[in-house]
Design an enzyme around this catalytic site. Structure first.
Site, PDB file in Angstrom:
ATOM      1  N   SER A   1      46.412  34.052  34.678  1.00  0.00           N
ATOM      2  CA  SER A   1      45.781  35.325  35.045  1.00  0.00           C
ATOM      3  C   SER A   1      45.753  36.248  33.828  1.00  0.00           C
ATOM      4  O   SER A   1      46.800  36.604  33.273  1.00  0.00           O
ATOM      5  CB  SER A   1      46.575  35.993  36.169  1.00  0.00           C
ATOM      6  OG  SER A   1      46.088  37.297  36.346  1.00  0.00           O
TER       7      SER A   1
ATOM      8  N   HIS B   1      41.813  33.190  35.668  1.00  0.00           N
ATOM      9  CA  HIS B   1      41.794  34.121  36.800  1.00  0.00           C
ATOM     10  C   HIS B   1      41.638  35.539  36.263  1.00  0.00           C
ATOM     11  O   HIS B   1      42.359  35.956  35.352  1.00  0.00           O
ATOM     12  CB  HIS B   1      43.102  33.966  37.578  1.00  0.00           C
ATOM     13  CG  HIS B   1      43.181  34.768  38.828  1.00  0.00           C
ATOM     14  ND1 HIS B   1      42.544  34.408  39.996  1.00  0.00           N
ATOM     15  CD2 HIS B   1      43.831  35.922  39.099  1.00  0.00           C
ATOM     16  CE1 HIS B   1      42.793  35.308  40.935  1.00  0.00           C
ATOM     17  NE2 HIS B   1      43.573  36.244  40.417  1.00  0.00           N
TER      18      HIS B   1
ATOM     19  N   ASP C   1      41.516  39.481  37.332  1.00  0.00           N
ATOM     20  CA  ASP C   1      41.873  40.446  38.370  1.00  0.00           C
ATOM     21  C   ASP C   1      41.151  41.765  38.172  1.00  0.00           C
ATOM     22  O   ASP C   1      41.387  42.468  37.193  1.00  0.00           O
ATOM     23  CB  ASP C   1      43.381  40.720  38.316  1.00  0.00           C
ATOM     24  CG  ASP C   1      44.173  39.572  38.882  1.00  0.00           C
ATOM     25  OD1 ASP C   1      43.865  39.143  40.013  1.00  0.00           O
ATOM     26  OD2 ASP C   1      45.103  39.101  38.200  1.00  0.00           O
TER      27      ASP C   1
ATOM     28  N   MET D   1      40.586  45.468  39.571  1.00  0.00           N
ATOM     29  CA  MET D   1      41.212  46.484  40.429  1.00  0.00           C
ATOM     30  C   MET D   1      40.471  47.807  40.286  1.00  0.00           C
ATOM     31  O   MET D   1      40.145  48.211  39.170  1.00  0.00           O
ATOM     32  CB  MET D   1      42.667  46.686  40.022  1.00  0.00           C
ATOM     33  CG  MET D   1      43.453  45.396  40.011  1.00  0.00           C
ATOM     34  SD  MET D   1      45.117  45.707  39.441  1.00  0.00           S
ATOM     35  CE  MET D   1      45.800  44.055  39.535  1.00  0.00           C
TER      36      MET D   1
ATOM     37  N   HIS E   1      38.753  37.805  40.926  1.00  0.00           N
ATOM     38  CA  HIS E   1      39.426  38.273  42.137  1.00  0.00           C
ATOM     39  C   HIS E   1      39.180  39.776  42.271  1.00  0.00           C
ATOM     40  O   HIS E   1      39.729  40.564  41.497  1.00  0.00           O
ATOM     41  CB  HIS E   1      40.923  37.949  41.989  1.00  0.00           C
ATOM     42  CG  HIS E   1      41.797  38.484  43.067  1.00  0.00           C
ATOM     43  ND1 HIS E   1      43.168  38.505  42.953  1.00  0.00           N
ATOM     44  CD2 HIS E   1      41.524  39.018  44.286  1.00  0.00           C
ATOM     45  CE1 HIS E   1      43.691  39.026  44.051  1.00  0.00           C
ATOM     46  NE2 HIS E   1      42.714  39.360  44.869  1.00  0.00           N
TER      47      HIS E   1
ATOM     48  N   MET F   1      39.775  43.104  43.819  1.00  0.00           N
ATOM     49  CA  MET F   1      40.648  43.957  44.650  1.00  0.00           C
ATOM     50  C   MET F   1      39.977  45.322  44.687  1.00  0.00           C
ATOM     51  O   MET F   1      40.383  46.262  44.000  1.00  0.00           O
ATOM     52  CB  MET F   1      42.041  44.026  44.020  1.00  0.00           C
ATOM     53  CG  MET F   1      42.827  42.744  44.193  1.00  0.00           C
ATOM     54  SD  MET F   1      44.189  42.604  43.011  1.00  0.00           S
ATOM     55  CE  MET F   1      43.344  41.803  41.673  1.00  0.00           C
TER      56      MET F   1
ATOM     57  N   MET G   1      47.771  35.604  48.895  1.00  0.00           N
ATOM     58  CA  MET G   1      48.545  36.476  48.005  1.00  0.00           C
ATOM     59  C   MET G   1      50.028  36.306  48.318  1.00  0.00           C
ATOM     60  O   MET G   1      50.442  36.403  49.480  1.00  0.00           O
ATOM     61  CB  MET G   1      48.162  37.955  48.188  1.00  0.00           C
ATOM     62  CG  MET G   1      46.784  38.348  47.685  1.00  0.00           C
ATOM     63  SD  MET G   1      46.456  37.945  45.952  1.00  0.00           S
ATOM     64  CE  MET G   1      47.762  38.824  45.094  1.00  0.00           C
TER      65      MET G   1
ATOM     66  N   ASP H   1      48.798  33.306  44.518  1.00  0.00           N
ATOM     67  CA  ASP H   1      48.677  34.312  43.449  1.00  0.00           C
ATOM     68  C   ASP H   1      49.762  35.373  43.618  1.00  0.00           C
ATOM     69  O   ASP H   1      49.804  36.065  44.636  1.00  0.00           O
ATOM     70  CB  ASP H   1      47.273  34.943  43.558  1.00  0.00           C
ATOM     71  CG  ASP H   1      46.977  35.961  42.460  1.00  0.00           C
ATOM     72  OD1 ASP H   1      47.757  36.076  41.510  1.00  0.00           O
ATOM     73  OD2 ASP H   1      45.919  36.635  42.573  1.00  0.00           O
TER      74      ASP H   1
HETATM   75  C1  DX5 Z   1      48.226  40.747  41.457  1.00  0.00           C
HETATM   76  C2  DX5 Z   1      47.164  39.863  40.849  1.00  0.00           C
HETATM   77  C3  DX5 Z   1      47.671  38.616  40.235  1.00  0.00           C
HETATM   78  C4  DX5 Z   1      48.588  38.851  39.052  1.00  0.00           C
HETATM   79  C5  DX5 Z   1      49.664  37.831  39.084  1.00  0.00           C
HETATM   80  O1  DX5 Z   1      47.641  41.896  41.907  1.00  0.00           O
HETATM   81  O2  DX5 Z   1      46.213  39.477  41.847  1.00  0.00           O
HETATM   82  O3  DX5 Z   1      46.634  37.708  39.867  1.00  0.00           O
HETATM   83  O4  DX5 Z   1      47.926  38.772  37.813  1.00  0.00           O
HETATM   84  O5  DX5 Z   1      50.587  38.125  38.113  1.00  0.00           O
HETATM   85  P1  DX5 Z   1      52.059  37.522  38.082  1.00  0.00           P
HETATM   86  O6  DX5 Z   1      51.908  36.029  37.925  1.00  0.00           O
HETATM   87  O7  DX5 Z   1      52.657  38.207  36.920  1.00  0.00           O
HETATM   88  O8  DX5 Z   1      52.701  37.865  39.400  1.00  0.00           O
HETATM   89 ZN    ZN Z   2      44.657  37.828  41.335  1.00  0.00          ZN
END
Ligand code: DX5
Ligand code: ZN
Length: 227
Positions: A6, A31, A33, A35, A64, A66, A135, A173
């Protein structure tokens, strides 16, 4: 088995270099993320970053979202180079049109479920998805601890897949390290998204290889070794 570093855990001052590091590591997916500061209490990056790193690798980009309003982001991320786009089941009645929109853009569909949400919420969509992302932390931040209570959800997702003869990938994840990846593999997960545990290692390639070895050894469907 799919290993997906990620990018959230990468050094944001050197994203091109970090992308190259992942590309050379032997990982399967990158991956990404996204946000929005509303669906989750943090902001990461948008389509411009994905567009900037897209030419650096041919790896599968797993985006992903969010975000509270993913509908405004689907086309920009598809154009920027996403191969798969994930949206959250917590969006309720918006989910069906979002899944169809992602498909119509020619991208793979991932459906994501948060820790407090019952796994039964994803059941109506299983026929329409390529990946189910469970998650294992509350989304928003990297580096959190794995929530063990999520293991039965993986088991249930695996049982449904078998019963209905479906082919979606079961991804996990959040808080995924060598130990928790093995725990998830044992109950049926097959894609392992990991930020801190992989990027924290000096040798990312060795960390990816170790994670692949650990999850393969603990996989539900044992690998038959050629004699
Ligand atoms: C959390 C994200 C994850 C995050 C995981 O909000 O969706 O993808 O990057 O990170 P680690 O592996 O550090 O928990
Ligand atoms: Zn993620």
């Amino acid at each position: 088995m799919i290993i997906a570093p990620s990018l959230l855990a990468a050094d944001f001052g050197r994203l091109a270099k970090e992308t190259g590091r992942v590309a050379r590591s032997g990982a399967d997916w990158l991956h990404l993320d996204v946000m929005d500061g509303h669906f989750v209490p943090n902001i990461s990056f948008g389509p411009a970053v994905v567009r900037a790193i897209r030419p650096l690798t041919s790896m599968f980009f797993d985006v992903h979202l969010m975000c509270s309003k993913p509908e405004i982001l689907l086309e920009p991320f598809a154009r920027a180079g996403a191969d798969q786009i994930g949206i959250h089941v917590e969006l309720g009645e918006a989910v069906t049109p979002l899944l169809w929109k992602i498909k119509s853009l020619g991208r793979k569909v991932s459906l994501v479920v948060n820790p407090p949400t019952a796994i039964s919420m994803v059941q109506p969509y299983l026929e329409q998805i390529d990946s189910l992302l469970i998650m294992t932390v509350n989304p928003g931040f990297g580096g959190q601890s794995f929530i063990y209570e999520m293991l039965p959800k993986i088991q249930q997702a695996c049982a449904w897949r078998r019963e209905k003869n479906l082919g979606y990938t079961i991804s996990v994840d959040g808080g995924i390290d060598f130990k928790t990846a093995a725990d998830c593999a044992r109950v049926g997960a097959d894609a392992f998204i990991s930020g801190t545990a992989l990027f924290g290692k000096r040798n990312l390639g060795a960390a990816v290889r170790k994670m692949r070895q650990v999850v393969t050894a603990n996989s539900l469907s044992p690998v038959v070794l050629a004699s």
